[in-house]
Design an enzyme around this catalytic site. Structure first.
Site: not given
Ligand code: URA
Length: 247
Positions: A113
């Site tokens: 993310d």
């Molecule tokens: N889980 C999440 O919530 N975000 C990420 O970027 C990776 C794993």
């Protein structure tokens, strides 16, 4: 890593982003491309694309960019997006400008993310990418999670059970080992890659993730000296570590 083919010199350079076919022919005809110290002025010459080519070929006095089959790790900073399409700062902008014109293009191996930092792999090798993200490879990903509220105490057992259901889904998560570091911090290891998985796991137990950092993929750890925004090419040993099944 897939087997290296032979390519015509002009196609090789053009695929690496050095310019259009015409533009790289001008470079070659000007005597600016050397292999093992000898000028190659024939743009049709077939070049065996081996891993050591950057050490042997020079373009205008500079080592050739990594040949196709490139794989790298980046310490993804917060605030950049793992996408070719979205607006705003992209992880690709952290690579050299020429690398963004490569064909095949460099892609991220899965995604982090925008608000997640840490170990991100990138490659132009589609077979390698699929091997790493395939559920059959069982490659684990470890996250250092910081929480808004103290852990309530049953999370380790719950995440390990393989029964946790995320909101809106109909298949439980696979077991996810968790190591508690403090009352608001834990290391969680997952082998799946469901959308916002780690954040949603903690939402499912009434908590909220305030910081998320990936520090390990398979047996490959993010090196301490790789600062946010920096990247490093992977060698065969690193790739072997990534694909080593740990869970
Ligand atoms: N889980 C999440 O919530 N975000 C990420 O970027 C990776 C794993």
């Amino acid at each position: 890593m897939s087997k290296a083919p032979s390519l015509r010199l002009d196609r090789l350079l053009s695929n690496l982003g050095y310019g259009s076919r015409r533009e790289v022919q001008q470079l070659i005809w000007a005597g600016l491309v050397t292999l093992d110290g000898d000028v190659i002025d024939d743009s049709d010459e077939k070049i065996a694309v081996t891993r050591d080519l950057s050490a042997r070929m020079k373009v205008d006095g500079e080592a050739l960019d990594p040949p196709p089959g490139l794989a790298l790790m980046m310490n993804k900073p917060l605030g950049v997006t793992c996408s070719h399409k979205e607006l705003g700062p992209l992880v690709y902008a952290l690579l050299p400008e020429r690398w963004r014109r490569r064909e095949p293009a460099i892609s991220t191996v899965g995604r982090l993310d925008k608000d997640t930092s840490g170990l991100l792999l990138m490659t132009d090798d589609g077979a390698l990418l699929h091997k790493i993200i395939s559920p059959r490879s069982n490659v684990s990903k470890r996250y250092d999670v910081t929480l808004d509220r103290p852990l309530r105490g049953d999370e380790v057992k719950l995440f390990a059970a393989g029964t946790l259901m995320l909101e809106g889904e109909d298949k439980p998560l696979l077991p996810a080992p968790m190591e508690v570091l403090s009352e608001r911090r834990a290391l969680v290891t997952i082998t799946e890659g469901r959308y916002h998985q780690v954040r949603r796991m903690f939402a499912a137990v009434g908590n909220h993730v305030t910081a998320l950092h990936r520090d390990r993929i398979g047996g490959l750890a993010l090196p301490d000296d790789l600062k946010p925004g920096e990247y490093r090419l992977l060698n065969d040993a690193d790739l072997g570590n990534v694909l080593e099944a740990r869970v």
